[in-house]
Design a protein around this motif. Structure first.
Motif, PDB file in Angstrom:
ATOM      1  N   GLN A 101       0.835  -1.191   0.000  1.00 54.34           N
ATOM      2  CA  GLN A 101       0.000   0.000   0.000  1.00 54.34           C
ATOM      3  C   GLN A 101       0.877   1.249   0.000  1.00 54.34           C
ATOM      4  O   GLN A 101       2.058   1.200   0.329  1.00 54.34           O
ATOM      5  N   THR A 102       0.279   2.355  -0.375  1.00 56.50           N
ATOM      6  CA  THR A 102       0.983   3.619  -0.204  1.00 56.50           C
ATOM      7  C   THR A 102       1.086   3.935   1.285  1.00 56.50           C
ATOM      8  O   THR A 102       0.369   3.354   2.115  1.00 56.50           O
ATOM      9  N   VAL A 103       1.948   4.854   1.612  1.00 60.82           N
ATOM     10  CA  VAL A 103       2.161   5.166   3.028  1.00 60.82           C
ATOM     11  C   VAL A 103       0.881   5.681   3.670  1.00 60.82           C
ATOM     12  O   VAL A 103       0.487   5.248   4.764  1.00 60.82           O
ATOM     13  N   GLN A 104       0.192   6.578   2.969  1.00 62.55           N
ATOM     14  CA  GLN A 104      -1.040   7.130   3.527  1.00 62.55           C
ATOM     15  C   GLN A 104      -2.132   6.073   3.624  1.00 62.55           C
ATOM     16  O   GLN A 104      -2.843   5.970   4.641  1.00 62.55           O
ATOM     17  N   ASP A 105      -2.294   5.262   2.577  1.00 61.43           N
ATOM     18  CA  ASP A 105      -3.332   4.226   2.609  1.00 61.43           C
ATOM     19  C   ASP A 105      -3.042   3.170   3.672  1.00 61.43           C
ATOM     20  O   ASP A 105      -3.961   2.666   4.317  1.00 61.43           O
ATOM     21  N   LEU A 117      -6.853   4.862  15.340  1.00 66.60           N
ATOM     22  CA  LEU A 117      -5.542   4.816  14.690  1.00 66.60           C
ATOM     23  C   LEU A 117      -5.546   5.717  13.454  1.00 66.60           C
ATOM     24  O   LEU A 117      -6.561   6.287  13.074  1.00 66.60           O
ATOM     25  N   GLY A 118      -4.375   5.805  12.820  1.00 65.43           N
ATOM     26  CA  GLY A 118      -4.243   6.647  11.637  1.00 65.43           C
ATOM     27  C   GLY A 118      -4.021   8.103  11.945  1.00 65.43           C
ATOM     28  O   GLY A 118      -4.160   8.951  11.059  1.00 65.43           O
ATOM     29  N   VAL A 119      -3.674   8.444  13.183  1.00 61.50           N
ATOM     30  CA  VAL A 119      -3.444   9.822  13.608  1.00 61.50           C
ATOM     31  C   VAL A 119      -2.017   9.927  14.110  1.00 61.50           C
ATOM     32  O   VAL A 119      -1.563   9.076  14.886  1.00 61.50           O
ATOM     33  N   PRO A 120      -1.261  10.960  13.680  1.00 61.37           N
ATOM     34  CA  PRO A 120       0.122  11.103  14.159  1.00 61.37           C
ATOM     35  C   PRO A 120       0.158  11.245  15.682  1.00 61.37           C
ATOM     36  O   PRO A 120      -0.653  11.945  16.292  1.00 61.37           O
ATOM     37  N   LEU A 121       1.101  10.542  16.282  1.00 61.24           N
ATOM     38  CA  LEU A 121       1.225  10.547  17.734  1.00 61.24           C
ATOM     39  C   LEU A 121       2.596  11.073  18.126  1.00 61.24           C
ATOM     40  O   LEU A 121       3.606  10.671  17.539  1.00 61.24           O
ATOM     41  N   PRO A 122       2.666  11.956  19.110  1.00 60.62           N
ATOM     42  CA  PRO A 122       3.977  12.421  19.568  1.00 60.62           C
ATOM     43  C   PRO A 122       4.680  11.331  20.364  1.00 60.62           C
ATOM     44  O   PRO A 122       4.069  10.645  21.188  1.00 60.62           O
ATOM     45  N   GLU A 123       5.980  11.173  20.102  1.00 66.56           N
ATOM     46  CA  GLU A 123       6.766  10.188  20.851  1.00 66.56           C
ATOM     47  C   GLU A 123       7.131  10.744  22.215  1.00 66.56           C
ATOM     48  O   GLU A 123       7.512  11.909  22.354  1.00 66.56           O
ATOM     49  N   ARG A 124       7.022   9.905  23.223  1.00 69.40           N
ATOM     50  CA  ARG A 124       7.372  10.318  24.572  1.00 69.40           C
ATOM     51  C   ARG A 124       8.879  10.334  24.733  1.00 69.40           C
ATOM     52  O   ARG A 124       9.568   9.425  24.290  1.00 69.40           O
ATOM     53  N   PHE A 288       9.417  -1.099  18.039  1.00 70.26           N
ATOM     54  CA  PHE A 288       9.426   0.353  18.223  1.00 70.26           C
ATOM     55  C   PHE A 288       9.261   1.087  16.892  1.00 70.26           C
ATOM     56  O   PHE A 288       8.540   2.091  16.820  1.00 70.26           O
ATOM     57  N   TYR A 289       9.913   0.595  15.846  1.00 70.14           N
ATOM     58  CA  TYR A 289       9.846   1.297  14.563  1.00 70.14           C
ATOM     59  C   TYR A 289       8.478   1.142  13.910  1.00 70.14           C
ATOM     60  O   TYR A 289       7.999   2.070  13.237  1.00 70.14           O
ATOM     61  N   LEU A 290       7.830  -0.020  14.071  1.00 70.70           N
ATOM     62  CA  LEU A 290       6.512  -0.207  13.461  1.00 70.70           C
ATOM     63  C   LEU A 290       5.477   0.737  14.063  1.00 70.70           C
ATOM     64  O   LEU A 290       4.693   1.363  13.340  1.00 70.70           O
ATOM     65  N   LYS A 291       5.461   0.827  15.383  1.00 69.54           N
ATOM     66  CA  LYS A 291       4.479   1.738  15.984  1.00 69.54           C
ATOM     67  C   LYS A 291       4.826   3.199  15.696  1.00 69.54           C
ATOM     68  O   LYS A 291       3.940   4.065  15.733  1.00 69.54           O
ATOM     69  N   PHE A 292       6.075   3.467  15.360  1.00 74.37           N
ATOM     70  CA  PHE A 292       6.468   4.829  14.994  1.00 74.37           C
ATOM     71  C   PHE A 292       5.993   5.169  13.588  1.00 74.37           C
ATOM     72  O   PHE A 292       5.429   6.251  13.363  1.00 74.37           O
ATOM     73  N   VAL A 293       6.191   4.275  12.630  1.00 73.49           N
ATOM     74  CA  VAL A 293       5.835   4.586  11.238  1.00 73.49           C
ATOM     75  C   VAL A 293       4.346   4.367  10.971  1.00 73.49           C
ATOM     76  O   VAL A 293       3.792   4.980  10.039  1.00 73.49           O
ATOM     77  N   LEU A 294       3.678   3.509  11.753  1.00 73.88           N
ATOM     78  CA  LEU A 294       2.251   3.263  11.547  1.00 73.88           C
ATOM     79  C   LEU A 294       1.372   4.087  12.486  1.00 73.88           C
ATOM     80  O   LEU A 294       0.147   3.875  12.518  1.00 73.88           O
ATOM     81  N   TRP A 295       1.977   4.983  13.253  1.00 76.47           N
ATOM     82  CA  TRP A 295       1.239   5.878  14.144  1.00 76.47           C
ATOM     83  C   TRP A 295       0.390   5.074  15.136  1.00 76.47           C
ATOM     84  O   TRP A 295      -0.809   5.253  15.280  1.00 76.47           O
ATOM     85  N   VAL A 352       9.064  -0.787   7.510  1.00 80.42           N
ATOM     86  CA  VAL A 352       9.696   0.376   8.157  1.00 80.42           C
ATOM     87  C   VAL A 352      10.533   1.154   7.145  1.00 80.42           C
ATOM     88  O   VAL A 352      10.487   2.395   7.101  1.00 80.42           O
ATOM     89  N   VAL A 353      11.274   0.443   6.307  1.00 80.43           N
ATOM     90  CA  VAL A 353      12.119   1.110   5.315  1.00 80.43           C
ATOM     91  C   VAL A 353      11.263   1.881   4.315  1.00 80.43           C
ATOM     92  O   VAL A 353      11.600   3.007   3.918  1.00 80.43           O
ATOM     93  N   LYS A 354      10.145   1.296   3.879  1.00 81.68           N
ATOM     94  CA  LYS A 354       9.305   1.968   2.885  1.00 81.68           C
ATOM     95  C   LYS A 354       8.554   3.153   3.476  1.00 81.68           C
ATOM     96  O   LYS A 354       8.436   4.211   2.845  1.00 81.68           O
ATOM     97  N   TYR A 355       8.010   3.000   4.681  1.00 83.05           N
ATOM     98  CA  TYR A 355       7.140   4.018   5.245  1.00 83.05           C
ATOM     99  C   TYR A 355       7.898   5.219   5.791  1.00 83.05           C
ATOM    100  O   TYR A 355       7.329   6.304   5.865  1.00 83.05           O
ATOM    101  N   ASP A 356       9.114   5.056   6.214  1.00 89.09           N
ATOM    102  CA  ASP A 356       9.871   6.210   6.736  1.00 89.09           C
ATOM    103  C   ASP A 356      11.352   6.029   6.440  1.00 89.09           C
ATOM    104  O   ASP A 356      12.162   5.783   7.349  1.00 89.09           O
ATOM    105  N   PRO A 357      11.743   6.141   5.170  1.00 93.91           N
ATOM    106  CA  PRO A 357      13.172   5.990   4.855  1.00 93.91           C
ATOM    107  C   PRO A 357      14.020   7.134   5.396  1.00 93.91           C
ATOM    108  O   PRO A 357      15.211   6.955   5.634  1.00 93.91           O
ATOM    109  N   HIS A 358      13.400   8.287   5.594  1.00 90.92           N
ATOM    110  CA  HIS A 358      14.185   9.431   6.084  1.00 90.92           C
ATOM    111  C   HIS A 358      14.736   9.165   7.475  1.00 90.92           C
ATOM    112  O   HIS A 358      15.900   9.474   7.767  1.00 90.92           O
ATOM    113  N   THR A 359      13.911   8.572   8.345  1.00 89.62           N
ATOM    114  CA  THR A 359      14.371   8.302   9.712  1.00 89.62           C
ATOM    115  C   THR A 359      15.503   7.280   9.720  1.00 89.62           C
ATOM    116  O   THR A 359      16.496   7.433  10.452  1.00 89.62           O
TER     117      THR A 359
END
Length: 454
Positions: A101-105, A117-124, A288-295, A352-359
């Motif tokens: 899927q696309t990142v947004q979808d 879900l589907g809402v950006p969450l701030p990391e503690r 940790f990375y999955l919950k970060f990129v999947l919000w 993780v690599v596809k959804y947030d390569p910048h991080t």
């Protein structure tokens, strides 16, 4: 799912649905009311996507649960472990679906699971003030410690208790625990929640939570290894207390195998143990990375379900890997659960690599990269020395020792051949002449070859 088709038993020509057979019907696998509800609730394209995914999952369930999948674990009942093998296949299909899927979808698709879900969450951020005792806070000077005592403390303990039951080796558990703390140090520039105080890393995590979980796990392993496993039928037990005890023991292992990894015994086992450690660390990071990129918030039930899933499938995978390493003759191939765990871990990494390569492409600090380079060089150097140079040196020393021993044996044999036979010299020599004194001498000390004076 591709094995669906009629199968016939005997000569009657009747269709059968025997375990491992190919008989199945192509009727709708979902109840009609449920399909109608989904069709009214979602748009046509979404309904088609969901219905196709559910149909594929149902077919895979039938193929796995009724197939010939074998598990080395036989506690409770075999269907339990086949169920988790089925869940592994479905989860892998779900990950592949999310991957394409696309990142947004992909992020918005999780709204069908939970609308929150589907809402950006701030990391503690766990760093900040690292004083154990804060004199400026007169009300509660230990507030920094109490702030860190959240729900992750019992989760760490329980997680490492169960991981110890899977790995069954104290050294491997401690290495994974310590190395993960080093990974948190190294990757805190990518994920803010990796930034923790030093005492949170080494005291609360390694010593208290992880260490106590590993200790309790090893004590449980000792009890399981010493326990006598004598199974008998439930109705053969005369007392009700014995029947209840037998029912409770049904949820304990049928037998117990103590794992002896012996990583330094051969290069094959050393590489296998290193691979197990790397997969464990990668699966930990994926959490940790999955919950970060999947919000996904850390306390969400999907995160807990994933951990429960890995506990069940990880135990079977570790047993399959150990059987393959320890006795390769009857276990010529790695088990299916081990392959699925490796595939799931790799697919999660690809997401993780596809959804947030910048991080992930944020470069490591120079001193951290130097430390990891030094550590890798040391491990590689030890591997070359232990399994190549050391063996060559030992073989060379053994060859020299054997040659020297052969020379000594030959020399001793020659020396024994040069001596006179026992008792012969005393009989041939004149009376009064001792062995080794030569011929009788005159006053001048000269003799001829017949022993007379010159």
């Amino acid at each position: 799912a591709g094995t669906c088709g009629p199968s016939y038993s005997g000569g009657s020509g009747r269709r059968s649905l025997e375990p491992g057979g190919r008989g199945c019907t192509k009727v709708a696998l979902q109840p009609g009311r449920q399909r109608l509800h989904l069709k009214k609730k979602y748009p046509p394209e979404t309904y088609s996507r969901l219905n196709g995914a559910r149909l594929e999952a149902s077919l895979v369930n039938r193929d796995v649960c009724l197939g010939r999948a074998h598990s080395p674990l036989s506690s409770v009942f075999v269907a339990y472990w086949r169920f988790w093998l089925c869940v592994s296949v479905v989860y892998e299909l779900f990950l592949i679906f999310i991957l394409f899927q696309t990142v947004q979808d992909g992020r918005q698709f999780l709204k069908y699971v939970d609308p929150k879900l589907g809402v950006p969450l701030p990391e503690r951020h766990y760093g900040g003030n690292c004083l154990i005792y804060d004199p400026d806070n007169e009300t509660d000077p230990f507030h920094n410690v109490w702030d860190k005592l959240d729900g992750f403390v019992p989760a760490h303990f329980l997680g490492w208790y169960l991981k110890t039951l899977m790995i069954r080796d104290w050294w491997m558990c401690m290495i994974i625990s310590v190395m993960f703390e080093f990974l948190e140090y190294s990757l805190e520039h990518q994920l803010p929640n990796f930034s923790e105080c030093w005492w949170d890393h080494w005291i609360m995590d390694v010593l208290v939570c992880n260490g106590l979980g590993i200790y309790c796990g090893m004590k449980t392993l000792e009890w399981l290894s010493l326990k006598t496993y004598k199974w008998q039928g439930l109705w053969n037990i005369p007392t009700y207390k014995g029947k209840m005890k037998r029912i409770a023991f049904q949820f304990t292992p049928y037998s117990w195998v103590r794992f002896e990894w012996k990583p330094a015994s051969s290069l094959r086992r050393w590489l296998a143990v290193c691979g197990i450690i790397l997969v464990f660390l990668l699966a930990e990071l994926n959490t940790f990375y999955l919950k970060f990129v999947l919000w996904m918030p850390p306390e969400h039930y999907l995160v807990l379900l994933r951990l429960v899933f890995f506990v069940n499938v990880g135990g079977v995978a570790m047993r399959e890997i150990y059987d393959f390493m320890d006795d390769p003759k009857p276990h010529k191939k790695l088990g299916p659960q081990a392959w699925l765990v490796a595939a799931i871990t790799a697919t999660e990494l690809l997401i993780v690599v596809k959804y947030d390569p910048h991080t992930l492409t944020l470069s490591l600090p120079f001193y951290i990269s130097q430390c990891w380079t030094l550590g890798s060089v040391l491990v590689l150097t030890w591997t070359v020395w232990r399994f190549f140079l050391r063996d060559i040196t030992l073989r060379y020393k053994e060859t020299r020792r054997q040659k020297q021993q052969s020379k000594d044996d030959q020399g001793s044999a020659v020396g024994n051949g040069d001596q006179h036979p026992l008792g012969l010299d005393e009989d041939l020599l004149e009376p009064g002449v001792a062995e080794g004194e030569g011929f009788p001498t005159t006053d001048k000390g000269h003799t001829d070859k017949w022993g007379t004076a010159a």
